[in-house]
Design a protein around this motif. Structure first.
Motif, PDB file in Angstrom:
ATOM      1  N   TYR A   1       0.817  -1.221   0.000  1.00  0.00           N
ATOM      2  CA  TYR A   1       0.000   0.000   0.000  1.00  0.00           C
ATOM      3  C   TYR A   1       0.847   1.267   0.000  1.00  0.00           C
ATOM      4  N   ARG A   2       1.894   1.289   0.816  1.00  0.00           N
ATOM      5  CA  ARG A   2       2.702   2.510   0.922  1.00  0.00           C
ATOM      6  C   ARG A   2       3.554   2.751  -0.324  1.00  0.00           C
ATOM      7  N   ASP A   3       3.711   1.716  -1.167  1.00  0.00           N
ATOM      8  CA  ASP A   3       4.505   1.873  -2.390  1.00  0.00           C
ATOM      9  C   ASP A   3       3.648   1.900  -3.649  1.00  0.00           C
ATOM     10  N   LEU A   4       2.336   2.136  -3.486  1.00  0.00           N
ATOM     11  CA  LEU A   4       1.428   2.115  -4.639  1.00  0.00           C
ATOM     12  C   LEU A   4       1.833   3.114  -5.724  1.00  0.00           C
ATOM     13  N   VAL A   5       2.277   4.286  -5.319  1.00  0.00           N
ATOM     14  CA  VAL A   5       2.673   5.307  -6.297  1.00  0.00           C
ATOM     15  C   VAL A   5       3.816   4.800  -7.168  1.00  0.00           C
ATOM     16  N   TYR A   6       4.803   4.164  -6.539  1.00  0.00           N
ATOM     17  CA  TYR A   6       5.953   3.652  -7.288  1.00  0.00           C
ATOM     18  C   TYR A   6       5.549   2.457  -8.162  1.00  0.00           C
ATOM     19  N   ILE A   7       4.632   1.643  -7.652  1.00  0.00           N
ATOM     20  CA  ILE A   7       4.157   0.494  -8.432  1.00  0.00           C
ATOM     21  C   ILE A   7       3.420   0.973  -9.678  1.00  0.00           C
ATOM     22  N   ILE A   8       2.568   1.981  -9.495  1.00  0.00           N
ATOM     23  CA  ILE A   8       1.823   2.537 -10.632  1.00  0.00           C
ATOM     24  C   ILE A   8       2.780   3.153 -11.648  1.00  0.00           C
TER      25      ILE A   8
END
Length: 299
Positions: free
Chosen positions: A176-183
């Motif tokens: 969840y906390r890395d969603l921006v990087y995953i996207i």
């Protein structure tokens, strides 16, 4: 005619694009909709505060005979606005834990509940000539602690505390906390795949539209059909959750996320159809070119 090797490479790239598109849709839906603000808004829209208050009233009434404490001692000290404050704080704490691993200092102010119990115990002790000794203090503290715990648990409609204690939020938080990087990574992967398709189809560039259109169409269908089945059959409404507020919160959240994913899938399907239409138009225009036209162009 396209070379077999070029066709195979394009097919492989198209299949990978399908999975990347599905992953991108899923992560975008979670990033946009799985937020404390959305969860709180949903809880408000579904009127969960009155449900929680009714659950607390029923709970304390059922235990009046065993505890000897009238239900109104608890319920008169707990208002609907207080229920909303505690509920919203529980939600924020859950998301805060996923993002940072921390939580707030505790649930909202329940001093009024403590005072109500203290007043009841004091009156009961006076009426029955009970000495306010250590045993009395222990009983009062136990009743206050128990009441606080019950109110907290009933207000935790998404069961954030239970999920945290069982380690679920910790595991989910890693993603969840890395969603921006995953996207961002998925967008980058999609860009690379499109570039590779362009290079593979450089001798027949319009076919890039075909492969991308097919990928979007398949990804959209894979996302739309299961979502429509889940929503159409009311799958999430079959959850066996006894607490009405928790049932409402979870089923509404799951239905909302599924609806959002289906909407994204339909949009991707529309993009795929549009790309295939453009490809078909370009292909038909090429086929209408006559030999005379070709010779004139060459001159």
């Amino acid at each position: 005619m396209k070379k077999p090797s070029s066709y195979i490479v394009s097919l492989v790239l198209s299949v990978i694009t399908v999975f990347v598109t599905l992953a991108l849709m899923g992560t975008m839906v979670v990033f946009i909709h799985a937020t404390p603000e959305k969860a709180i808004s949903l809880a408000q829209d579904k009127q969960t505060a009155p449900m929680i208050l009714n659950e607390l009233e029923s709970y304390f009434k059922d235990r009046t005979s065993s505890s000897g404490i009238p239900a109104n001692v608890y319920t008169d000290a707990v208002s609907e606005s207080l229920i909303r404050d505690i509920r919203d704080q529980q939600i924020r704490d859950g998301f805060m834990f996923m993002k940072s691993g921390n939580t707030s200092d505790g649930i909202a102010d329940l001093d009024k509940l403590d005072e109500s119990l203290e007043q009841f115990f004091s009156s009961y002790a006076s009426e029955n000539s009970i000495e306010k000794d250590k045993k009395y203090d222990t009983a009062l503290e136990k009743a206050q602690t128990s009441a606080r715990k019950v109110v907290s648990e009933k207000c935790d409609i998404y069961k954030m505390s239970s999920l945290r204690s069982h380690g679920v939020l910790k595991k989910v938080g890693v993603i969840y906390r890395d969603l921006v990087y995953i996207i961002a990574g998925l967008f980058g992967a999609a860009a690379v795949l499109i570039l590779l398709l362009i290079l593979t189809c450089r001798k027949e560039k319009r076919s890039v539209l075909y492969w991308l259109g097919v990928s979007c169409l398949i990804a959209g269908a894979v996302g739309t059909i299961p979502s429509a089945i889940l929503l159409g059959t009311g799958y999430f409404n079959s959850f066996s959750i006894k607490q009405p507020s928790v049932f409402t919160a979870y089923t509404s959240a799951m239905n909302g996320l599924t609806s959002a994913f289906m909407a994204a899938s339909i949009a991707v399907t529309a993009v795929g159809i549009a790309l295939l239409i453009v490809y078909g138009v370009l292909l038909s225009k090429e086929k209408t070119v006559t030999p005379t036209d070709v010779s004139n162009v060459s001159k």
